[in-house]
Motif scaffolding. Structure first.
Motif, short mmCIF file in Angstrom:
data_model
loop_
_atom_site.label_atom_id
_atom_site.label_comp_id
_atom_site.label_asym_id
_atom_site.label_seq_id
_atom_site.Cartn_x
_atom_site.Cartn_y
_atom_site.Cartn_z
N ASP A 335 0.83 -1.21 0.00
CA ASP A 335 0.00 0.00 0.00
C ASP A 335 0.87 1.26 0.00
O ASP A 335 0.55 2.24 -0.69
CB ASP A 335 -0.91 0.00 1.23
CG ASP A 335 -1.96 -1.09 1.17
OD1 ASP A 335 -2.22 -1.58 0.04
OD2 ASP A 335 -2.50 -1.47 2.23
N THR A 336 1.95 1.21 0.74
CA THR A 336 2.81 2.40 0.85
C THR A 336 3.50 2.71 -0.47
O THR A 336 3.51 3.87 -0.92
CB THR A 336 3.86 2.20 1.96
OG1 THR A 336 3.20 1.97 3.20
CG2 THR A 336 4.76 3.42 2.08
N SER A 346 5.93 11.84 -3.74
CA SER A 346 5.90 12.77 -2.60
C SER A 346 5.67 11.98 -1.31
O SER A 346 4.65 11.30 -1.17
CB SER A 346 4.80 13.81 -2.78
OG SER A 346 4.63 14.56 -1.60
N ILE A 347 6.62 12.09 -0.40
CA ILE A 347 6.49 11.38 0.88
C ILE A 347 5.37 11.98 1.71
O ILE A 347 4.57 11.26 2.35
CB ILE A 347 7.83 11.42 1.63
CG1 ILE A 347 8.87 10.56 0.89
CG2 ILE A 347 7.66 10.91 3.07
CD1 ILE A 347 10.24 10.55 1.54
N GLU A 348 5.28 13.30 1.72
CA GLU A 348 4.23 13.94 2.51
C GLU A 348 2.84 13.58 2.00
O GLU A 348 1.93 13.27 2.79
CB GLU A 348 4.42 15.46 2.49
CG GLU A 348 5.61 15.97 3.27
CD GLU A 348 6.94 15.69 2.57
OE1 GLU A 348 6.91 15.34 1.36
OE2 GLU A 348 7.99 15.80 3.22
N ALA A 349 2.66 13.60 0.68
CA ALA A 349 1.37 13.25 0.10
C ALA A 349 1.02 11.79 0.39
O ALA A 349 -0.14 11.44 0.64
CB ALA A 349 1.37 13.52 -1.40
N VAL A 356 -0.54 8.34 7.94
CA VAL A 356 0.61 7.99 8.76
C VAL A 356 1.63 9.12 8.68
O VAL A 356 1.57 9.98 7.81
CB VAL A 356 1.27 6.67 8.29
CG1 VAL A 356 0.32 5.50 8.44
CG2 VAL A 356 1.76 6.79 6.85
N HIS A 357 2.59 9.11 9.61
CA HIS A 357 3.62 10.14 9.64
C HIS A 357 4.59 9.95 8.47
O HIS A 357 4.80 8.84 7.97
CB HIS A 357 4.38 10.07 10.97
CG HIS A 357 5.21 11.28 11.25
ND1 HIS A 357 6.49 11.45 10.76
CD2 HIS A 357 4.93 12.41 11.97
CE1 HIS A 357 6.97 12.60 11.16
NE2 HIS A 357 6.04 13.22 11.90
N ARG A 362 8.91 6.90 5.14
CA ARG A 362 10.34 6.71 4.81
C ARG A 362 10.82 5.33 5.30
O ARG A 362 11.57 4.64 4.60
CB ARG A 362 11.17 7.81 5.46
CG ARG A 362 10.93 9.20 4.87
CD ARG A 362 11.93 10.20 5.44
NE ARG A 362 11.70 11.52 4.90
CZ ARG A 362 10.93 12.45 5.47
NH1 ARG A 362 10.31 12.17 6.63
NH2 ARG A 362 10.78 13.63 4.92
N TYR A 363 10.43 4.93 6.47
CA TYR A 363 10.82 3.63 7.01
C TYR A 363 10.31 2.49 6.13
O TYR A 363 11.03 1.55 5.82
CB TYR A 363 10.29 3.50 8.43
CG TYR A 363 10.44 2.11 9.00
CD1 TYR A 363 11.68 1.63 9.40
CD2 TYR A 363 9.33 1.26 9.12
CE1 TYR A 363 11.83 0.35 9.91
CE2 TYR A 363 9.47 -0.02 9.63
CZ TYR A 363 10.72 -0.46 10.03
OH TYR A 363 10.86 -1.73 10.52
#
Length: 404
Positions: A335-336, A346-349, A356-357, A362-363
């Motif tokens: 899903d990630t 985009s990590i934030e999007a 989730v944070h 990133r993890y």
């Protein structure tokens, strides 16, 4: 025209041929240790050659102009296998021993007045015989070279076509192949495919090729064995002992034609080389879709292009080795990475879409990279992941839609 005295001298020499041949064979047996180790049949053939040479010398001595080609024909009584029984160096030893025996024996078989004349003639004749021996071995080497080239081309074709069997092992060994035949368990094989130099298309009629010799020599200097063949406009190289094939191919790249060079995956031995060959050929067909591909490029780096070009093996490899591991567990990684790709990287999007944070994203993306070998943060790897996810969903629809 020969004088009566010369003809009489030749007649006396003719009467001595039997004794000279016997003395020559005895000298060979006494002076040449390897001669006595030959089979009776091989020694018999050598005796016939020696006797033929002495008789030919008498005919040449009688009339050099009429028998000018006689020295080049004295090996005609020996079978073709003669050159495989003894080496050129051993043949030179035989000729030298025979000549020395004649020189040492004619003094007891001919009148003193004949000896200097015959001695001078035998020196001239011996030089011609030496050239004749070199010619025989050169022709034999040329024939073996042409046959080896054809055999090598057939072996490479068998690997490409996936028709390898036990005969491939023995034929490769006959060509001096020592790597990748599964005898030590440590040898590895990789198939390399690229464009052939323009000068090698089409290949020579005898199956040989200068570029093939150069590639084989360069591979040997790099510590690998190589079977090479020019097939139409492509050059195929089967590398043996290729633990790091890309490094080896970088040293061979100059002998390929312009354009990409594709290195198939490393397999355990020559019998499994069809797997590497299949991937390399498919990669060469698909590499045009990646203009910035390195040279050489590994076939596994071209999995997305190969999949899009219709390579079923590449499709299954992406689905099984990239997509399937991401579906394990609760599917959070799948899903990630899917949300990350859909959000344009985009990590934030991605974090907002999954609630989730950003650090969690990133993890998870790092776990995806560790699990699949493809880093979603890398544009090239993200493209591969996108294709893998698409193929996985197509090939495993039940896993993505429980209602089916």
């Amino acid at each position: 025209m020969a004088t009566k005295a010369h003809l009489a001298r030749a007649d006396r020499l003719q009467l001595a041929t039997g004794a000279l041949a016997t003395a020559a064979m005895a000298a060979m047996d006494a002076k040449l240790p390897w001669f006595g180790k030959l089979s009776a049949q091989d020694r018999s053939w050598i005796g016939l050659v020696a006797q033929s040479g002495i008789s030919a010398f008498v005919d040449w001595f009688r009339d050099p102009e009429a028998h000018s080609s006689m020295p080049t024909r004295i090996f005609g009584s020996a079978p073709r296998e003669f050159t495989r029984v003894i080496s050129l160096h051993q043949t030179v030893d035989l000729v030298r021993t025979t000549i020395e025996t004649i020189e040492n024996t004619i003094g007891t078989l001919l009148p003193p007045a004949d000896v200097p004349i015959v001695h001078e003639a035998i020196q001239r004749y011996a030089r011609e015989v030496a050239f004749a021996a070199a010619t025989v071995y050169a022709q034999a080497a040329e024939m073996r070279g042409a046959w080896d080239a054809r055999l090598e081309a057939l072996l490479v074709d068998s690997v490409i076509r996936g028709e390898t069997d036990e005969s491939v092992r023995s034929r490769a060994s006959a060509l001096g192949w020592t790597g990748g035949i599964g005898t030590t368990g440590s040898a590895e094989v990789a198939v390399v495919v690229g464009r052939a130099p323009a000068a090698e298309t089409p290949p020579p009629a005898n199956g040989g090729s200068n570029v093939v010799d150069m590639v084989r020599h360069a591979a040997r200097e790099a510590g690998a064995d190589a079977l090479c063949a020019v097939q139409g406009d492509r050059l195929v190289v089967v590398l043996g002992g290729a633990g790091k094939p890309v490094e080896i191919v970088q040293k061979l790249a100059r002998w390929f034609g312009p354009g990409p060079i594709v290195v198939g995956p490393v397999v355990k031995d020559l019998m499994a080389a069809v797997t590497s060959a299949r991937a390399a050929v498919a990669g060469l067909r698909a590499v045009a879709a990646w203009p910035d591909a390195p040279r050489p490029v590994q076939a596994d780096e071209l999995l997305p292009e190969r999949s899009l070009s219709g390579d079923g093996h590449a499709r299954r490899q992406l689905a099984n080795e990239v997509y399937a591991p991401l579906t394990a567990g609760d599917g959070a990684l799948l899903d990630t990475v899917s949300a990350y790709l859909d959000s344009g990287g985009s990590i934030e999007a991605t974090g907002r879409a999954l609630f989730v944070h950003a650090n969690t994203v990133r993890y998870r993306l790092k776990r995806v990279a560790d699990l699949t070998g493809y880093n979603p943060l890398n544009p090239r790897d993200s493209f591969t992941l996108r294709v893998a996810l698409t193929l996985g969903r197509l090939l495993n629809p039940e896993a993505n839609n429980p209602a089916l």
